[in-house]
Design a protein around this motif. Structure first.
Motif, short mmCIF file in Angstrom:
data_model
loop_
_atom_site.label_atom_id
_atom_site.label_comp_id
_atom_site.label_asym_id
_atom_site.label_seq_id
_atom_site.Cartn_x
_atom_site.Cartn_y
_atom_site.Cartn_z
N ALA A 1 30.61 74.38 -98.69
CA ALA A 1 29.40 75.14 -98.35
C ALA A 1 28.17 74.24 -98.48
O ALA A 1 27.26 74.26 -97.64
N MET A 2 28.15 73.43 -99.53
CA MET A 2 27.00 72.54 -99.74
C MET A 2 26.92 71.49 -98.63
O MET A 2 25.84 71.22 -98.10
N LEU A 3 28.08 70.89 -98.29
CA LEU A 3 28.08 69.86 -97.24
C LEU A 3 27.65 70.45 -95.90
O LEU A 3 26.88 69.83 -95.15
N ILE A 4 28.12 71.64 -95.59
CA ILE A 4 27.73 72.25 -94.31
C ILE A 4 26.23 72.61 -94.33
O ILE A 4 25.52 72.37 -93.36
N GLY A 5 25.78 73.15 -95.45
CA GLY A 5 24.34 73.45 -95.58
C GLY A 5 23.51 72.19 -95.39
O GLY A 5 22.52 72.17 -94.65
N VAL B 1 34.62 68.12 -93.79
CA VAL B 1 34.10 66.76 -93.64
C VAL B 1 33.84 66.47 -92.16
O VAL B 1 32.82 65.88 -91.79
N ALA B 2 34.77 66.92 -91.30
CA ALA B 2 34.60 66.68 -89.86
C ALA B 2 33.34 67.39 -89.35
O ALA B 2 32.56 66.81 -88.58
N ALA C 1 27.76 66.92 -87.60
CA ALA C 1 26.33 67.23 -87.74
C ALA C 1 25.53 65.93 -87.89
O ALA C 1 24.48 65.76 -87.27
N PHE C 2 26.04 64.99 -88.70
CA PHE C 2 25.33 63.72 -88.89
C PHE C 2 25.34 62.88 -87.61
O PHE C 2 24.36 62.22 -87.29
N GLY C 3 26.49 62.91 -86.89
CA GLY C 3 26.58 62.16 -85.64
C GLY C 3 25.56 62.65 -84.63
O GLY C 3 24.83 61.85 -84.03
N VAL C 4 25.50 63.96 -84.46
CA VAL C 4 24.53 64.55 -83.51
C VAL C 4 23.11 64.22 -83.98
O VAL C 4 22.23 63.89 -83.18
N THR C 5 22.91 64.30 -85.31
CA THR C 5 21.58 64.00 -85.86
C THR C 5 21.18 62.57 -85.53
O THR C 5 20.04 62.31 -85.15
N TYR C 6 22.11 61.64 -85.66
CA TYR C 6 21.77 60.23 -85.35
C TYR C 6 21.40 60.08 -83.88
O TYR C 6 20.43 59.38 -83.55
#
Lengths: 299, 254
Positions: free
Chosen positions: B166-170, B233-234, B239-244
């Motif tokens: 939940a924390m990682l997704i948040g 994790v995926a 989310a990080f990939g799209v953010t980059y």
């Protein structure tokens, strides 16, 4: 490496407005460059392009021989300090200066400590609570103590009082003598910084209108004064920035005047006076404005 | 006048740009770590007081409804906290970090590492509280916050894995929204929210149309812990990939 920065036909558009217009520059390492121009001339945009903070619409930029955009190898050797630098809300001055050593490889903490004392920065006060001058001082300290190979100052000292500005110029002059590096700084206060500048780049409406060695500029230019007819006759064969009349007398700044030219002026009964860098730049920018106005009227 | 602590500029690995970004985020550790831990303890204390208040008003409640206090969302707040802190952090530090000659990529990696550190620290806090909660059979009143939502029968490590997820997704969602805000400000956030809501609605529509809800629930229920962890994790990585992709063209706005 012959040039530390080169740009070719560099252009940046925001919508229909061209902030930087086909700028081609070549800056040599180890020199102090002044980037001069009026508000909105394109100085800050140009600096942001050179440091990869902004993206070019067209043209090429090379810093240390490579594109600066997302290039850690290039950015690692640059320190860009601007008056509008934002800081995290929770940051006090001490946080800024405690983080800086981790960002800049040549950081000199002992020198930074000395500068903190020199500028009397309140280290335990939040950045947003500092006065404009104190914030400028923090920026100046980071810029100086980072000792980056290429340091860009975008009017970071605008909030400093006259005494602190003098201290900044003196510190910069002394430090680059001891630790040579390339400095590019933009300023409105041309006369104040004139002693520092080795090369002058003036920008107007996004275009470079002057790119010359400061000493050559100062030595070559002169103001001629005397009877209006004699002044007009004298400048008609030379590049000048326009004749200003006052009754029967007139003055004009001639931008390039060698020894024979000076002798000719004296022979024509004209007085010669030195031109300050500021007057020279203002004259150039004024001439550019005049040209822009005429172009607009014609269009 | 107080001078800063004298230190030699770090070199080599000690001067990693990503590490510098993590240090930057941790410059004010109370705000980053201390305050949310205190808030978690305050939420738990308030929950406990409310349970006691209810028992005071209705002493027979444990007999009438033994499960009265097993559903509690107090622990969820940390995921929303990470979401908001990610947005706030991106807005507050992006311009500063790029002003310190950091690339967008290093900024994002450092910010991700910082968020991961926050998640690990908060999960460690939840682990301590979870152990105490179980040792005291729900703080002595059958009240469950860390193992709320009826999770007190699950092994604690699974409960912690769910909170970590939940924390990682948040955090992933927060970093994504932070990047949208940095790039397009409030208008961008509004349009993105509308698009995401539209995508969710479309998904719900398709599931309903194809009668796929049962299959989806089956998939979630039967997923092993590792499958769940990999999915989380995926999702965070995505989310990080799209953010980059968003941030690599983000200018530094004044």
């Amino acid at each position: 490496m012959k040039h530390i920065i080169t740009t070719e036909a560099l252009t940046k558009r925001f919508g229909s407005e061209e902030a930087v217009s086909s700028v081609s520059l070549a800056l040599e390492p180890g020199r102090v460059y002044g980037l001069l121009g009026r508000n909105g001339a394109g100085k800050s945009t140009l600096m942001r392009l050179l440091t990869g903070q902004e993206f070019a619409t067209s043209g090429a930029i090379r810093v240390f021989g490579e594109s600066p955009v997302e290039n850690a190898g290039v950015l690692d050797r640059i320190c860009f300090i601007k008056e509008t630098q934002s800081y995290p809300d929770a940051f006090k001055a001490r946080h800024v200066l405690a983080n800086a050593p981790h960002f800049f490889r040549n950081w000199d903490q002992v020198y930074a400590d000395r500068l903190v004392d020199l500028f009397e920065v309140p280290m335990h006060r939040h950045m947003k609570k500092l006065s404009r001058g104190q914030r400028s001082a923090v920026g100046a300290i980071v810029g100086l103590a980072s000792r980056a190979e290429l340091t860009l100052f975008d009017e970071p000292y605008a909030g400093l009082d006259a005494v602190a500005r003098r201290a900044f110029y003196d510190a910069l002059l002394a430090d680059i003598a001891e630790h040579p590096r390339t400095v590019l700084f933009s300023t409105h206060l041309i006369d104040e910084a004139a002693d520092l500048l080795e090369h002058v780049v003036a920008i107007s409406h996004g275009r470079i209108v002057l790119d010359a060695d400061a000493d050559e500029l100062r030595g070559a230019a002169a103001t001629v004064a005397g009877p209006a007819a004699a002044v007009e006759e004298f400048v008609s064969r030379r590049e000048s920035t326009g004749v200003r009349r006052l009754g029967g007398l007139a003055t004009a700044t001639v931008t390039s005047l060698d020894d024979s030219g000076k002798a000719a002026a004296r022979a024509a009964g004209l007085d010669l006076t030195e031109v300050s860098l500021q007057d020279l730049v203002i004259a150039r920018l004024g001439a550019d404005l005049e040209r822009a106005d005429k172009k607009e009227v014609a269009a | 006048m107080t001078a800063v602590e004298t230190a030699v500029a770090p070199t080599g690995l000690g001067r990693s740009r990503i590490g510098a970004v993590v240090r930057m985020h941790l410059s004010t550790p109370f705000m980053a770590l201390g305050l949310p831990m205190l808030i978690t303890l305050a939420v738990l204390t308030l929950n406990y007081l409310i349970w006691q208040l209810i028992l005071l008003a209705n002493p027979t409640l444990p007999q009438a409804d033994p499960d009265a206090f097993i559903y509690n969302g107090g622990a969820v707040w940390i995921a929303f906290y990470l979401l908001s802190i990610a947005i706030q952090t991106m807005n507050a530090t992006f311009r500063y970090a790029l002003g310190m000659s950091v690339t967008r990529r290093d900024y994002l990696l450092g910010t991700g590492a910082f968020m991961l550190i926050l998640s690990v620290v908060f999960v460690a806090l939840y682990a301590v509280l979870g152990v105490i909660e179980r040792a005291t059979d729900g703080w002595g009143v059958n009240g469950w916050m860390i193992s709320g939502f009826g999770m007190m029968d699950l092994p604690l490590w699974k409960v912690l894995l769910i909170w970590m997820g939940a924390m990682l997704i948040g955090m992933g969602l927060g970093v994504f929204y932070g990047a949208v805000f940095v790039q397009w400000r409030t208008t961008g956030v509004l349009i993105t929210s509308i698009l995401i809501a539209g995508a969710i609605l479309a998904g719900v529509w398709v599931l309903t149309e194809t009668q796929g809800w049962a299959d989806l629930i089956e998939l979630v229920v039967t997923a092993t812990a590792w499958e769940t962890a990999i999915a989380i994790v995926a999702a965070t990585g995505l989310a990080f990939g799209v953010t980059y992709l968003l941030m690599r063209r983000a200018p530094v706005r004044e």
